[in-house]
Design a protein around this motif. Sequence first.
Motif, PDB file in Angstrom:
ATOM      1  N   PRO A  36       0.818  -0.863  -0.166  1.00 50.87           N
ATOM      2  CA  PRO A  36       0.337   0.037  -0.373  1.00 50.87           C
ATOM      3  C   PRO A  36       0.970   1.021   0.440  1.00 50.87           C
ATOM      4  O   PRO A  36       0.295   2.430  -0.416  1.00 50.87           O
ATOM      5  N   ASP A  76      -3.837  -8.202  -8.852  1.00 49.72           N
ATOM      6  CA  ASP A  76      -3.134  -8.673  -7.874  1.00 49.72           C
ATOM      7  C   ASP A  76      -2.355  -8.626  -7.448  1.00 49.72           C
ATOM      8  O   ASP A  76      -1.785  -9.324  -6.107  1.00 49.72           O
ATOM      9  N   ASN A  79      -0.459  -6.433  -1.831  1.00 55.32           N
ATOM     10  CA  ASN A  79      -0.296  -7.046  -0.767  1.00 55.32           C
ATOM     11  C   ASN A  79      -0.626  -6.055   0.324  1.00 55.32           C
ATOM     12  O   ASN A  79      -0.457  -4.761   0.319  1.00 55.32           O
ATOM     13  N   TRP A  80      -2.664  -6.133   0.358  1.00 56.91           N
ATOM     14  CA  TRP A  80      -2.671  -4.794   0.781  1.00 56.91           C
ATOM     15  C   TRP A  80      -2.298  -4.761   2.640  1.00 56.91           C
ATOM     16  O   TRP A  80      -1.921  -3.677   3.566  1.00 56.91           O
ATOM     17  N   GLU A  83      -4.460  -3.209   4.977  1.00 52.39           N
ATOM     18  CA  GLU A  83      -4.897  -2.147   4.474  1.00 52.39           C
ATOM     19  C   GLU A  83      -6.089  -2.549   3.477  1.00 52.39           C
ATOM     20  O   GLU A  83      -6.349  -3.441   3.501  1.00 52.39           O
ATOM     21  N   THR A  84      -7.205  -1.093   2.876  1.00 51.50           N
ATOM     22  CA  THR A  84      -8.046  -1.735   2.169  1.00 51.50           C
ATOM     23  C   THR A  84      -7.485  -0.592   1.077  1.00 51.50           C
ATOM     24  O   THR A  84      -7.008   0.678   1.422  1.00 51.50           O
ATOM     25  N   PRO A  85      -7.671  -0.004  -0.312  1.00 53.57           N
ATOM     26  CA  PRO A  85      -8.085   0.180  -1.423  1.00 53.57           C
ATOM     27  C   PRO A  85      -8.812   1.723  -0.846  1.00 53.57           C
ATOM     28  O   PRO A  85      -8.399   2.700  -1.468  1.00 53.57           O
ATOM     29  N   LYS A  86      -9.563   1.187   0.254  1.00 51.93           N
ATOM     30  CA  LYS A  86     -10.852   3.164   0.040  1.00 51.93           C
ATOM     31  C   LYS A  86     -10.114   3.608   1.782  1.00 51.93           C
ATOM     32  O   LYS A  86      -9.510   4.885   1.409  1.00 51.93           O
ATOM     33  N   SER A  87      -8.767   2.932   2.051  1.00 51.44           N
ATOM     34  CA  SER A  87      -8.732   3.592   3.540  1.00 51.44           C
ATOM     35  C   SER A  87      -6.939   4.231   2.728  1.00 51.44           C
ATOM     36  O   SER A  87      -6.805   5.529   3.330  1.00 51.44           O
TER      37      SER A  87
END
Length: 255
Positions: A36, A76, A79-80, A83-87
């Motif tokens: 991230p 893909d 490796n989050w 976390e998330t894409p939104k955060s």
Amino acid sequence: MSEITHLSYSSISSYLLCGRSWRYKYIDNVPTQTTPNLILGSAFHDTVEKLLSTEEQKPDKAFEKSFSAQLERNGDAINWQGETPKSVLADGVRLFQSKTILDGIKTIRPKIDEAGHMLEKKVTLSVPNVPVPIIGFIDIVLEDGTPADFKTAARKWTDDQAQNSLQSLFYLAALQQAGEKINWKFEHIIFVKTKEPQFQRIEHQHKPTELFFLFDIIESVWRGIQAGIFIPITDGWKCSPAYCDFWKICKGATL
């Protein structure tokens, strides 16, 4: 060993951090994931460059576009890490809504040559006794000819942290070889992701004699690679499942 046609500043840094990790990535071609922080940093860099070279009026919206492009590009392979894409998107938007950050960006003046704004400038360095070129990309060359690098960081940098960066010597040497007039200064431009975002500009001076040290380091890395010396560095910050893509197949597999 497959033929090596060039090195990069990032690959040299990777070898110095851990030779075995370098081998996994550049010789064995083990697939890696991005993080991230890297996604945010790449989108942030791209947005800053757009703000410096265009009349983009909505920085936060420009970041959203760059962030979406990074997600599409990496797919893909992210490796989050909880976390998330939104955060992560929200973290970047928060930076571009900060008056401190936006006022800081306004103080940055890129040099302009016949090709336009000197942003993301590719450079190539030749090193004695190293038969392949070393390539890299300078984030920006400032109005007075000083090369500079953009960083997003979780905390403020110290002067020592900036001064000890091998990256600055590499860029200065490459610009000198390209025939650019250099002032032997380098600047780190740092966007700090604290609760109240902070903006730093740290300038430091180098001496031409320091190039002997740079060339010696690069030649030593090249000799190590050619000799097949890939020593694992197990006591550094990188040797952990959080920071090394190859931890499970290296150290983790033996636990």
